[in-house]
Design a protein around this motif. Structure first.
Motif, mmCIF file in Angstrom:
data_model
loop_
_atom_site.group_PDB
_atom_site.id
_atom_site.type_symbol
_atom_site.label_atom_id
_atom_site.label_comp_id
_atom_site.label_asym_id
_atom_site.label_seq_id
_atom_site.Cartn_x
_atom_site.Cartn_y
_atom_site.Cartn_z
ATOM 1 N N ARG A 20 0.838 -1.207 0.000
ATOM 2 C CA ARG A 20 0.000 0.000 0.000
ATOM 3 C C ARG A 20 0.871 1.254 0.000
ATOM 4 O O ARG A 20 0.623 2.189 -0.756
ATOM 5 N N ALA A 21 1.871 1.249 0.854
ATOM 6 C CA ALA A 21 2.709 2.443 0.977
ATOM 7 C C ALA A 21 3.509 2.669 -0.300
ATOM 8 O O ALA A 21 3.571 3.783 -0.821
ATOM 9 N N GLN A 22 4.107 1.613 -0.813
ATOM 10 C CA GLN A 22 4.984 1.774 -1.977
ATOM 11 C C GLN A 22 4.210 1.945 -3.274
ATOM 12 O O GLN A 22 4.465 2.846 -4.054
ATOM 13 N N MET A 23 3.272 1.032 -3.508
ATOM 14 C CA MET A 23 2.594 1.024 -4.796
ATOM 15 C C MET A 23 1.454 2.029 -4.849
ATOM 16 O O MET A 23 1.060 2.473 -5.910
ATOM 17 N N GLY A 24 0.921 2.344 -3.693
ATOM 18 C CA GLY A 24 -0.191 3.287 -3.676
ATOM 19 C C GLY A 24 0.197 4.629 -4.262
ATOM 20 O O GLY A 24 -0.637 5.364 -4.768
ATOM 21 N N GLU A 25 1.481 4.929 -4.230
ATOM 22 C CA GLU A 25 1.951 6.192 -4.789
ATOM 23 C C GLU A 25 1.993 6.172 -6.312
ATOM 24 O O GLU A 25 1.951 7.208 -6.960
ATOM 25 N N LEU A 26 2.119 4.983 -6.874
ATOM 26 C CA LEU A 26 2.149 4.875 -8.336
ATOM 27 C C LEU A 26 0.782 5.239 -8.900
ATOM 28 O O LEU A 26 -0.239 4.771 -8.403
ATOM 29 N N LYS A 27 0.774 6.043 -9.935
ATOM 30 C CA LYS A 27 -0.499 6.341 -10.596
ATOM 31 C C LYS A 27 -0.718 5.250 -11.630
ATOM 32 O O LYS A 27 -0.174 5.283 -12.727
ATOM 33 N N LEU A 28 -1.487 4.244 -11.230
ATOM 34 C CA LEU A 28 -1.634 3.080 -12.100
ATOM 35 C C LEU A 28 -2.930 3.107 -12.877
ATOM 36 O O LEU A 28 -3.557 2.078 -13.095
ATOM 37 N N THR A 29 -3.369 4.286 -13.241
ATOM 38 C CA THR A 29 -4.585 4.361 -14.041
ATOM 39 C C THR A 29 -4.202 4.822 -15.437
ATOM 40 O O THR A 29 -3.977 5.991 -15.668
ATOM 41 N N PRO A 30 -4.094 3.893 -16.361
ATOM 42 C CA PRO A 30 -3.588 4.254 -17.678
ATOM 43 C C PRO A 30 -4.581 5.124 -18.426
ATOM 44 O O PRO A 30 -5.778 5.090 -18.143
ATOM 45 N N ASP A 31 -4.082 5.881 -19.344
ATOM 46 C CA ASP A 31 -4.924 6.679 -20.232
ATOM 47 C C ASP A 31 -5.797 5.731 -21.053
ATOM 48 O O ASP A 31 -5.282 4.919 -21.820
ATOM 49 N N PRO A 32 -7.111 5.819 -20.893
ATOM 50 C CA PRO A 32 -7.948 4.844 -21.604
ATOM 51 C C PRO A 32 -7.921 5.026 -23.117
ATOM 52 O O PRO A 32 -8.337 4.133 -23.847
ATOM 53 N N ASP A 33 -7.433 6.153 -23.573
ATOM 54 C CA ASP A 33 -7.383 6.354 -25.019
ATOM 55 C C ASP A 33 -5.978 6.116 -25.571
ATOM 56 O O ASP A 33 -5.698 6.392 -26.731
ATOM 57 N N ALA A 34 -5.103 5.575 -24.729
ATOM 58 C CA ALA A 34 -3.765 5.237 -25.218
ATOM 59 C C ALA A 34 -3.882 4.100 -26.228
ATOM 60 O O ALA A 34 -4.798 3.278 -26.154
ATOM 61 N N SER A 35 -2.936 4.043 -27.141
ATOM 62 C CA SER A 35 -2.936 2.927 -28.085
ATOM 63 C C SER A 35 -2.498 1.669 -27.354
ATOM 64 O O SER A 35 -1.922 1.725 -26.263
ATOM 65 N N THR A 36 -2.769 0.541 -27.954
ATOM 66 C CA THR A 36 -2.364 -0.722 -27.357
ATOM 67 C C THR A 36 -0.866 -0.737 -27.111
ATOM 68 O O THR A 36 -0.403 -1.159 -26.047
ATOM 69 N N GLU A 37 -0.105 -0.251 -28.085
ATOM 70 C CA GLU A 37 1.349 -0.250 -27.930
ATOM 71 C C GLU A 37 1.785 0.635 -26.764
ATOM 72 O O GLU A 37 2.656 0.254 -25.978
ATOM 73 N N GLN A 38 1.181 1.802 -26.632
ATOM 74 C CA GLN A 38 1.530 2.673 -25.505
ATOM 75 C C GLN A 38 1.234 2.000 -24.165
ATOM 76 O O GLN A 38 2.033 2.056 -23.232
ATOM 77 N N TYR A 39 0.074 1.389 -24.092
ATOM 78 C CA TYR A 39 -0.332 0.759 -22.846
ATOM 79 C C TYR A 39 0.608 -0.407 -22.520
ATOM 80 O O TYR A 39 1.051 -0.580 -21.382
ATOM 81 N N ARG A 40 0.942 -1.191 -23.541
ATOM 82 C CA ARG A 40 1.865 -2.302 -23.315
ATOM 83 C C ARG A 40 3.221 -1.807 -22.825
ATOM 84 O O ARG A 40 3.816 -2.396 -21.912
#
Lengths: 639, 639
Positions: A20-40
């Motif tokens: 929670r402490a370490q990963m909670g800081e990561l913004k893990l919500t990808p841009d939903p309009d990113a291309s498949t390659e960007q998301y990968r």
């Protein structure tokens, strides 16, 4: 930290809090309009970040720089399900499936060569089991690995289009090596081929430059319903040669001259032994599904506690939607069942840890029990997740349909959980098979007096059922733990015993086994489900006294299960028609009682706020009407 | 053409065949990796193509170049659901919602000015009803339209963030005009404001250059779970002025001096009368959901009829998955229910046509019945679609998760159908309300003798229930149509009568109406569902003799409904516990009997092959094992 969170976090609370402490800081919500390659690419980066945290190392052998904390790593993995599911799956492929095969099926030569690089993520692998033509029936997949004694090599080959490796996470873009499952073939001195069943081989699929290795054709599965940060692909092998040592030879080996050897002589048993060592993947999927459902419930409950719609005619004030009975009826039983599955998952992880931790003594019986539980909880838990996330989406109306509000990704990403790492229907059949054979053994072990009594019990059972008298055997309050446990156990026993009776016909000479099995298939699935329902209930009951709210949460879960299959209970005399009506009333009452605690209950899941931030929850900031708690208290008085 | 298709196509078979021929040639499967902007552009083009076909003109007034074929256009619209759902929704917004509001709520001045351009698609509009704070409770939305008599203008204004128009299809990119629903406010000579409830106004939102009109703030809802070819957006109005004539004044008007007038004096009644004219949108959504479910069933059934997995121990041959009972149990009852809903939809469209065709005489009672049916069938049908498409995805395993196999888009696109054009739970409450008030009227109209008999019936009912004796009232074969109809009708009557009894308490002086309503909410939803189940069954029964297979398909549908709620029937004495067990057996038997006809059944939906082509069905070309038909016949003998 809330007390509920402590109970839910269980044995690996520290690991969870670290994540929670370490990963909670990561913004893990990808841009939903990113291309498949960007998301990968973004997810591949996140995998590298994860590797640097050395968290994945936790689960591996200390001799190679791991921590040997098998349970801790699965608990940590589960936490990723509160964040981004593509990262969870991509990490699961690398350290769970590929790393798991390497560690569990390989021996020192493989560990020395690859284990550290795999842990560090400098060697990215994939797990090439499923074929286009064979997903569930892995034992009959068709890729071959034929040993060429002259060259001292295995020839990995795709003999027909249906033997193409398919849906392989990591294959389309990132993996340089595959753990390939193939039928091992040797040639005797008479040049006659001998097949030894499915074994696993390490096969390089990409060069350092990222090109496909000679003889390997890689293609891309393209866009999927979800999990588009994972690069699923297809592999076709055209007589690809690997050294003899590429065989992961913990359970079987081929000598340089082509002699096959294994301590496990029965091919099917050998196959299932190898597969059994990979149970961690299935347990991890169950954990990921649990987390995703918890996140959806947290979002929908917090939204429902601020959203208002339609006015109370007496006050003229708009009603908070979570104060409507039908809204409570949607969310609260699902929260209760998520609690139950969470505790069952904790048990499962603990059980796995004891069996797989460094120095653990192999125990075939307990291993078998673990596999059965893992299969059952994975099936019931992933279906719960799919249904719950869908319900949460609907409970948030149009807002729940917008990508910005996180529910669409949760739904799309977890959908495949019901059919990967074992199709749920097939898994429940496996559970049923084990239950029936255990039951057969139990009956077989009875002495003569026991057998007579057993026969009499069955006859008596039929009489009780016909007269509906079973229901008078136990007359507890439908809300009581004791009564619910009794009913769930009776259902389990009954379905297993009667299922065994039906299947006994298949043993008669000339019986059409397929027809008998097929005709009883729905019965067997019901037996498996009843078994899982009972063990999940027990897992919850074991901790239900650790917090004052949990008794009622357990009661709500138990009643939901009972309500869902109440027709069966009436049909078989365990519930009277009159009594089953009280079940619905008790559920409604519990919903009212738990309504004021709804927020506390979902906060107990302990999801970092950063992973929940979305416009859906903006209403929490602008709320000006009577405090939620007060309002809810009024309702309780009514309820 | 198959006979089944003729029965399913019904009255507008010619229109449907035209659509199949014309639209079937369009490749309506968008690139799943296209950006949102690309997809939106592609769908906008498809809308223009559709406009050129002059098919949307069918539904409008012949005086303006339409065909007046109200039913035909809805049937044609429904066919688009076999293709791309974004096109369906985008077309629905243009010609159904925006065009529908213009036609039904506007008068000659609006028709003369805009109807042709709207039909031709040269004027693209949107339907700005829903607000961030008010989706279901439209009557209380908060946008205002205040008449300024000095200027002869309405001032359209968003008074608070919750009054922002939200999720508006067409708003983000293409629409130049919005049909805006707002609270109409006039000021009397004493300068006191008077509110007259929700009315609809035509408001330009974009200039010819595509810029937002002054005072209008347009934003984008961004990526959604599905339907990403539709440009949903948000609208905020900052005192935007439109001429007095912008009010769609069919049911109410404001004179230049600010005097408000309407033939319907009651504000709530006026609101629901206006809303009722827009019923076509709801019917169209039900049709689109039906088509999507049919497409998913066609894909999963055809896949299941060629896909093999696990071997029959007797023959050693791999079994076609559709020969497994549990697989049949998933697909065949859903096909049967899709047939039932398809026929119910046909009835609904026919009923709407008679009420809305040019020259139709307004009939308040029939209009009300139509609205109730539309609400109920929309709710039950869209839930069926969501559940069925999910099940079909799972029935196709990993392949069903790949975008190339079409199921992911079907699932994602239709998901929102359960909550838009009326949230399903709210719609069923409306249905229940109507049923209860109809029931109250019926009882109220009884003469004294009737009332006494009615009271005695209720008492007798309780006695019958307590003794379980109701179930002996009717002892037909559970498969018989007559028996099923009896059971479904009893359930409907019982739930409505007992629901009315519960709600009667709310009439007592000092009663807490909200608490009584809230406590009975699940009961009311059950009553509404029972009502819809019965009318859907009747719609199927009316055509079930037109093809030899339909009798059994109807029986399977009826039994599925009965099985799903069999606990209730037992609890209330309509089924004995012993008898309900025969329901499951009868369903299994019917699945076996219909298995050989599975392909014929889904072919009956008449989906152009071009819209079904995908790798999932490649197995149909490579099949080498015993012909599907033969194999299935063997099974029937077993079943």
């Amino acid at each position: 930290m809330s007390d509920l969170q402590t109970v839910l976090d269980g044995r690996w609370a520290d690991v969870r809090n670290d994540v929670r402490a370490q990963m909670g800081e990561l913004k893990l919500t990808p841009d939903p309009d990113a291309s498949t390659e960007q998301y990968r690419a973004e997810i591949a980066d996140a995998v590298r970040t994860l590797a640097r945290s050395r968290r994945p190392h936790q689960g591996f052998d200390p001799a190679y720089g791991g921590d040997g904390d098998v349970g801790g790593v699965v608990a940590a993995f589960q936490m990723l399900g509160h964040g981004d599911l593509s990262l969870l799956v991509k990490a699961g492929v690398q350290w769970g499936l590929f790393g798991g095969a390497l560690a569990a099926l390989g021996t020192q030569r493989h560990h020395d060569a690859y284990l550290r690089d795999m842990m560090d993520g400098t060697l990215l692998g994939c797990f090439a089991m499923t074929e286009t033509g064979h997903g569930s029936d892995v034992q009959h997949l068709r890729t071959t690995a034929t040993y060429d004694a002259d060259a001292g090599e295995f020839v990995i080959h795709t003999p027909e289009p249906g033997a193409r490796k398919d849906y392989i996470g990591g294959a389309a873009r990132d993996a340089t090596m595959a753990a390939v499952f193939a039928q091992l073939v040797t040639r005797g001195p008479d040049e006659v081929s001998q097949t030894h069943g499915v074994h696993c081989f390490l096969v390089p699929i990409r060069t350092a430059d990222g090109d496909a290795q000679p003889g390997v054709t890689i293609s891309d599965c393209g866009v999927k319903a979800g999990l588009n940060g994972v690069d699923n692909g297809r592999l076709v092998f055209d007589s690809v040669r690997v050294p003899r040592e590429a065989l992961l030879n913990r359970y079987a080996d081929v000598s340089p001259d082509g002699t096959y050897s294994s301590d496990i002589t029965n091919e099917t048993r050998r196959f299932f032994t190898m597969l059994g060592t990979l149970v961690r993947g299935r347990i991890s999927v169950a954990g990921g599904a649990a987390s995703a459902a918890e996140k959806a419930l947290t979002l929908a409950t917090r939204y429902g506690a601020t959203r208002r719609q339609f006015s109370n005619p007496a006050t003229g004030e708009e009603v908070v939607v979570l104060d409507y009975l039908v809204h409570q009826r949607k969310l609260l039983p699902a929260i209760a069942t998520s609690y139950a599955l969470h505790f069952a998952q904790n048990d499962l992880v603990g059980q796995m840890h004891e069996l797989q931790k460094p120095g653990a003594v192999p125990d075939e019986e307990r291993q078998r029990d673990l596999e059965t539980r893992a299969a059952g909880i994975k099936a019931i838990g992933t279906w719960h997740a799919t249904r719950t996330i869908q319900m949460c989406r609907e409970a948030c109306g149009g807002a729940g349909y917008l990508a910005e509000n996180l529910l669409p990704a949760l739904k799309a990403d977890t959908d495949v959980f019901t059919t990967f790492e074992g199709d749920n229907t097939v898994l429940l059949q496996l559970v049923a098979k084990t239950l029936l054979s255990d039951y057969g053994r139990r009956v077989g072990q009875l002495d003569l007096r026991g057998k007579v009594r057993f026969g009499a019990d069955l006859v008596a059972g039929t009489v009780l059922e016909k007269t509906g008298a079973r229901s008078v055997l136990h007359r507890g309050d439908v809300r009581s733990r004791d009564y619910q446990r009794w009913l769930l156990a009776q259902r389990e026993e009954h379905l297993i015993a009667s299922g065994a009776q039906r299947m006994r016909k298949a043993l008669a000479p000339g019986a059409d086994q397929f027809a008998i099995f097929n005709g009883a298939q729905d019965h067997l699935l019901a037996a498996a489900r009843a078994h899982v329902d009972r063990i999940v209930f027990d897992a919850f009951a074991a901790v239900a006294d650790q917090h004052p709210l949990l008794d009622r949460v357990l009661a709500l879960h138990g009643l939901s299960v009972i309500e869902g299959d109440r027709a069966w209970s009436v049909e078989h005399g365990y519930l009277t028609a009159a009594r089953t009506k009280t079940v619905a009333k008790a559920i409604n009452a519990l919903c009212g009682e738990l309504r004021p605690h709804a927020r506390e209950l979902v906060d107990g899941f302990g999801i970092p706020q950063n992973w929940l931030d979305c416009p859906l929850l903006d209403g929490e900031r602008t709320q000006t009407s009577p405090a939620d708690g007060q309002h809810a208290d009024t309702l309780t008085a009514v309820g």
